[in-house]
Design an enzyme around this catalytic site. Structure first.
Site, PDB file in Angstrom:
ATOM      1  N   LYS A 110      39.525  41.267  34.610  1.00 48.21           N
ATOM      2  CA  LYS A 110      40.164  42.578  34.586  1.00 48.21           C
ATOM      3  C   LYS A 110      39.147  43.588  34.106  1.00 48.21           C
ATOM      4  O   LYS A 110      38.223  43.253  33.352  1.00 48.21           O
ATOM      5  CB  LYS A 110      41.372  42.592  33.649  1.00 48.21           C
ATOM      6  CG  LYS A 110      42.416  43.628  34.020  1.00 48.21           C
ATOM      7  CD  LYS A 110      43.215  43.191  35.237  1.00 48.21           C
ATOM      8  CE  LYS A 110      44.320  44.173  35.578  1.00 48.21           C
ATOM      9  NZ  LYS A 110      45.168  43.704  36.669  1.00 48.21           N
ATOM     10  N   GLY A 111      39.324  44.817  34.536  1.00 49.25           N
ATOM     11  CA  GLY A 111      38.436  45.881  34.105  1.00 49.25           C
ATOM     12  C   GLY A 111      39.212  47.138  33.817  1.00 49.25           C
ATOM     13  O   GLY A 111      40.369  47.300  34.228  1.00 49.25           O
TER      14      GLY A 111
END
Length: 420
Positions: A110-111
């Site tokens: 995830k970012g």
């Protein structure tokens, strides 16, 4: 079990609690628990922006790659003002379980960038996206980590990432992201895939509980990337969607909202507020309306110990990631509410992201009908796996989904072994 990790309250605490319960059920040792809980790679970067008024701002960006045991990391990129490292860690872990549960050959990632996209121009968002991409470029790639859209990002964001990465590589690399525009190799059916999966699982849950869609009602929190089309698909199936909300407010009609007309209103005004043929309600009230199905499809942690006792829905289908706190989940489960967990309910996006990645690697495009058919097949199988696993062991669907996923990730890890 002696290994533990001190975590803050919030999504990461809930994610670790879910993992600990699964590890305890499976009887895994301390080292396995630690391996499953610890992200394989984390990066925090500064993202400077030259704004159009000539000033400079600096934002914090993150990318967390939780696990690689089943394949390259996969997960969305969100632009939201409250993004922080712990939130991204939790979302990356949930992505690992989601991919395993749907039998997609990815690990979780995830970012995020801590920025409010509504307070910036398109040009500024492009600059932020390209700078963020250049900062994390060493750890992403079509065989390493493949970002996708999430809250506050869209197919245009993915196009900028693809172009920035491709320029650095010296050739076009369509497979570095998914959720791209169709003209750049995106998959037909990708834009509505998460919503379609949510609606499909909601309908299966209704059937399991003895509800007929044509006689059922629903409330959908969020009318954006997930909630809008989820409401549309439920409406198409005959469900009366009585209420929806967005960041500005909420609207209600006891007989069911005209979702098609509501979508046109939102396109014209940017909000659900003021929709003709509805009455305004407090957005918090939406969560406790007298409906058969509640679909929280906006933010984490909206169902809490404070409001769970007032929820009247018989079924909660988690369209968002982590919308239910640990305390709320226990309260709702004890009250007999069927909780359909996020890692099952909203997995349609990652399933079709996988299809898009496969198509990019093949330099070939499937028809939308084929994509939707394959998606329905995957979602239905995952639902049946969870229902059967839960029934055999007297587990909740959340427990069953997490245990199944953790078991699959651990099996892959053990087969690969530890590098000396």
């Amino acid at each position: 079990m002696t290994w533990s990790q001190a975590v803050a309250e919030g999504p990461l605490g809930d994610a670790h609690a879910q993992l600990a319960a699964a590890v305890g059920h499976l009887g895994y040792d301390d080292g396995t628990h630690q391996m499953l809980a610890t992200p394989r790679r984390e990066m925090q970067v500064a993202v400077p922006l030259r704004r159009e008024d000539g000033s400079t701002a600096v934002y914090s960006g993150y990318r967390v790659q939780h696990n690689f045991s089943r394949g390259p990391a996969k997960g969305g990129l969100r632009f939201a003002p409250n993004v922080d490292l712990d939130e991204v860690r939790a979302l990356a872990m949930w992505m690992t379980w989601k991919c395993a549960l749907l039998d997609v050959p990815y690990g979780g990632a995830k970012g995020g960038v801590a920025i409010d996209p509504r307070a910036h121009t398109t040009l500024e968002l492009e600059r932020v996206t390209r700078r963020y991409t250049s900062e994390i470029l060493p750890i992403i790639g079509p065989e390493v980590d493949i970002p996708a859209p999430d809250m506050g990002t869209n197919e245009q964001t993915m196009a900028w990432i693809m172009d920035t990465y491709s320029a650095a590589m010296g050739h076009t690399v369509p497979g570095v992201v998914t959720g791209k525009p169709i003209a750049l190799g995106g998959s037909l059916g990708r834009a509505a895939a998460t919503s379609r999966g949510v609606a499909h699982i909601a309908l299966l849950a209704m059937e399991a509980q003895g509800f007929k869609a044509s006689h059922a009602s629903a409330a959908v929190q969020g009318f954006g990337k997930v909630g809008r089309d989820a409401a549309r698909f439920l409406d198409d199936a005959g469900v009366a969607v009585r209420a929806v909300s967005d960041i500005d407010g909420a609207v209600f009609n006891k007989e069911g909202l005209d979702i098609f007309a509501l979508a046109k209103h939102v396109d014209a005004t940017g909000t659900v507020v003021g929709f003709e043929g509805s009455e305004p309600i407090d957005p918090a009230e939406l969560l406790t309306l007298d409906v058969d199905v509640l679909v929280p499809a906006a933010l984490e942690g909206v169902l809490t110990g404070a409001n769970a006792g007032a929820v009247q829905a018989r079924i909660v289908v988690e369209g968002a990631n982590g919308p239910t706190t640990k305390e709320a989940d226990q309260i709702l489960t004890d009250r007999g509410v069927l909780m359909v967990p996020d890692i099952l309910a909203n997995a349609g996006g990652v399933v079709v992201s996988y299809f898009e990645w496969v198509q990019a690697n093949m330099a070939f495009q499937w028809s939308e009908q084929e994509v939707n058919s394959r998606l329905k097949e995957r979602m239905t199988k995952a639902w049946r796996d969870v229902v059967a696993f839960a029934g055999d062991r007297s587990l909740t669907y959340r427990e069953a989904a997490t245990i199944l996923a953790v078991q699959r990730v651990t099996e892959a890890h053990r087969l690969r072994g530890l590098y000396p």
